[in-house]
Design a protein around this motif. Structure first.
Motif, short mmCIF file in Angstrom:
data_model
loop_
_atom_site.label_atom_id
_atom_site.label_comp_id
_atom_site.label_asym_id
_atom_site.label_seq_id
_atom_site.Cartn_x
_atom_site.Cartn_y
_atom_site.Cartn_z
N ARG A 177 0.82 -1.20 0.00
CA ARG A 177 0.00 0.00 0.00
C ARG A 177 0.86 1.26 0.00
N LEU A 178 1.84 1.31 0.90
CA LEU A 178 2.66 2.52 1.00
C LEU A 178 3.49 2.74 -0.26
N THR A 179 3.98 1.67 -0.84
CA THR A 179 4.76 1.80 -2.08
C THR A 179 3.88 2.29 -3.23
N SER A 180 2.68 1.71 -3.35
CA SER A 180 1.77 2.11 -4.44
C SER A 180 1.31 3.56 -4.29
N GLU A 181 1.24 4.05 -3.04
CA GLU A 181 0.83 5.43 -2.79
C GLU A 181 2.00 6.41 -2.87
N GLY A 182 3.17 5.90 -3.15
CA GLY A 182 4.35 6.76 -3.25
C GLY A 182 4.85 7.26 -1.92
N LYS A 183 4.50 6.58 -0.84
CA LYS A 183 4.89 7.01 0.50
C LYS A 183 6.10 6.26 1.04
N LEU A 184 6.59 5.28 0.28
CA LEU A 184 7.66 4.44 0.81
C LEU A 184 8.68 4.13 -0.26
N THR A 185 9.96 4.32 0.09
CA THR A 185 11.07 3.91 -0.76
C THR A 185 11.84 2.83 -0.02
N VAL A 186 11.99 1.68 -0.66
CA VAL A 186 12.61 0.52 -0.03
C VAL A 186 14.03 0.33 -0.55
N THR A 187 14.97 0.18 0.38
CA THR A 187 16.33 -0.24 0.03
C THR A 187 16.48 -1.69 0.45
N THR A 188 16.69 -2.56 -0.51
CA THR A 188 16.91 -3.98 -0.21
C THR A 188 18.40 -4.26 -0.28
N LEU A 189 18.96 -4.66 0.82
CA LEU A 189 20.40 -4.90 0.88
C LEU A 189 20.79 -6.11 0.05
N SER A 190 21.94 -6.03 -0.58
CA SER A 190 22.48 -7.19 -1.31
C SER A 190 22.99 -8.23 -0.31
N GLU A 191 23.28 -9.41 -0.81
CA GLU A 191 23.81 -10.46 0.07
C GLU A 191 25.12 -10.02 0.71
N GLU A 192 25.94 -9.32 -0.06
CA GLU A 192 27.22 -8.84 0.48
C GLU A 192 26.99 -7.80 1.59
N GLN A 193 26.02 -6.92 1.37
CA GLN A 193 25.71 -5.92 2.40
C GLN A 193 25.15 -6.58 3.65
N VAL A 194 24.25 -7.53 3.48
CA VAL A 194 23.68 -8.22 4.64
C VAL A 194 24.77 -8.87 5.47
N GLU A 195 25.73 -9.49 4.79
CA GLU A 195 26.83 -10.14 5.51
C GLU A 195 27.69 -9.10 6.23
N ALA A 196 27.91 -7.96 5.61
CA ALA A 196 28.70 -6.90 6.25
C ALA A 196 27.98 -6.36 7.49
N TRP A 197 26.67 -6.18 7.40
CA TRP A 197 25.89 -5.71 8.55
C TRP A 197 25.88 -6.75 9.66
N ARG A 198 25.80 -8.02 9.26
CA ARG A 198 25.81 -9.10 10.26
C ARG A 198 27.15 -9.12 11.00
N LYS A 199 28.23 -8.96 10.26
CA LYS A 199 29.54 -8.95 10.91
C LYS A 199 29.69 -7.76 11.84
N ALA A 200 29.14 -6.62 11.43
CA ALA A 200 29.25 -5.41 12.25
C ALA A 200 28.52 -5.56 13.59
N THR A 201 27.49 -6.40 13.61
CA THR A 201 26.70 -6.57 14.84
C THR A 201 26.93 -7.93 15.50
N ALA A 202 27.97 -8.63 15.06
CA ALA A 202 28.20 -9.99 15.56
C ALA A 202 28.52 -10.04 17.05
N SER A 203 29.05 -8.95 17.58
CA SER A 203 29.44 -8.96 18.99
C SER A 203 28.28 -8.68 19.94
N VAL A 204 27.11 -8.34 19.41
CA VAL A 204 25.98 -7.96 20.26
C VAL A 204 25.59 -9.09 21.21
N SER A 205 25.48 -10.30 20.69
CA SER A 205 25.10 -11.44 21.55
C SER A 205 26.16 -11.71 22.61
N ASP A 206 27.43 -11.62 22.21
CA ASP A 206 28.51 -11.85 23.18
C ASP A 206 28.49 -10.80 24.29
#
Length: 337
Positions: free
Chosen positions: A283-312
């Motif tokens: 709905r939000l996309t069709s109404e022009g109210k939302l722009t989505v950035t979908t991370l690539s697999e490489e970006q997802v892995e980089a974000w995961r590595k950046a937050t890997a210490s959170v659980s520890d």
């Protein structure tokens, strides 16, 4: 899963003692929650539990509802004091009372509301390790539990990569999500969800770690028009709990009905949450109210590595506080010994 949980609920209800002599007496239970009276979490979730109990008891059990924090902001304290019998408890609003519950905020544990809810219920249900550690000592018994779908990042300007988060002031309510924000380069801001709209309007907050199904309910779709998808952060969890005092006064049949109805309602609500993601996005996309950035697999892995210490870091915090975080995380993940 549904049949298994309902069977367990029935067994649990039948095993609990009550006062049979009161079985036919009219019962009114006071209910407190901090949501607006027509909030979707009430209409699509909590209310279902109470409506079913009232219907199945032929109106013998009624619920007097006090929304929007009318009885107080700290609903665990409201229950302990006896002001209310049943209340929605959001543990991260009083994190000092529920430190181990922040396990639900840790990243890379679940992908959907229903998956997270099953994991959460398994530890917070009466007799579960989280209930024994944090809820039972406070005289609380979970009837309904929910883990909303993992947070995504909503912002007032587009974020295309991790570097775009640098310096952004993001709503990050909870110890683990607070760390996630910092590890990604953002500035975490803690406040309650109802305060978020005004904070974004004033420009004191640039965005939020927030579940997709809740964005419209808080009016944030008018302010936060950019979202980043592809991550699997943790999220807020909460329960509807009854005080031991109120529970002990209930007849056995009502205890059983509340137990079964709570599980059914939480299952219905998690399914609604997961379905609402697609409805909101479309709905939000069709109404022009939302722009989505979908991370690539490489970006997802980089974000995961950046937050890997959170659980520890969370585990270290729990150990410092004298809490067995390792056992709780293992139980929450559903890992066997």
């Amino acid at each position: 899963m549904k049949n298994m949980l309902l069977a367990a609920a029935a067994a649990l209800g039948l095993a609990l003692g009550a006062y049979p002599s009161a079985a036919q007496d009219a019962i009114t239970l006071k209910v407190a929650h901090g949501l607006p009276a027509t909030h979707f979490a009430w209409e699509k979730g909590i209310r279902l539990m109470f409506d079913e109990v009232t219907e199945k008891t032929g109106g013998r059990v009624q619920f007097e509802v006090f929304p929007a924090g009318q009885l107080g902001k700290d609903n665990a304290a409201v229950l302990r004091s006896g002001i209310a019998d049943i209340a929605m408890v959001v543990p991260n609003y009083t994190a000092d009372k529920f430190p181990l519950t922040s396990v639900t905020e840790l990243p890379d544990v679940y992908s959907s509301s229903c998956e997270g809810t099953e994991k959460y219920w398994n530890v917070v249900k009466p007799g579960g390790p989280l209930s024994v550690a944090e809820y039972e000592p406070q005289g609380l018994r979970a009837l309904f539990a929910i883990a909303v779908q993992p947070n995504v990042i909503w912002t007032t300007r587009q974020v295309r990569d991790m570097s775009d988060l640098s310096g952004l002031k993001l709503y990050a309510n909870g110890a683990a999500v607070n760390r996630i924000a910092r590890d990604l380069g953002a500035v975490p801001i803690r406040l309650s969800a109802p305060e978020l709209y005004d904070s974004v309007t004033r420009g004191t907050v640039d965005g939020a770690f927030f579940p997709q199904s809740s964005i419209v309910a808080y009016g944030l779709d008018e302010k936060l028009r950019y979202v980043v998808k592809g991550t699997k952060f943790g999220a807020t969890s909460w329960v509807v709990a009854i005080s031991d005092r109120a529970w002990g006064r209930l007849p056995e049949d009502v205890q059983e009905l509340l137990t079964e109805a709570g599980i059914k309602a939480s299952q219905a609500f998690c399914a609604y949450n997961d379905e609402e993601i697609e409805r909101v996005n479309e709905r939000l996309t069709s109404e022009g109210k939302l722009t989505v950035t979908t991370l690539s697999e490489e970006q997802v892995e980089a974000w995961r590595k950046a937050t890997a210490s959170v659980s520890d870091e969370w585990l270290k915090d729990m150990a410092t506080a004298g809490q067995d975080g390792a056992a709780m995380l293992k139980a929450y993940r559903g890992e066997s010994d």
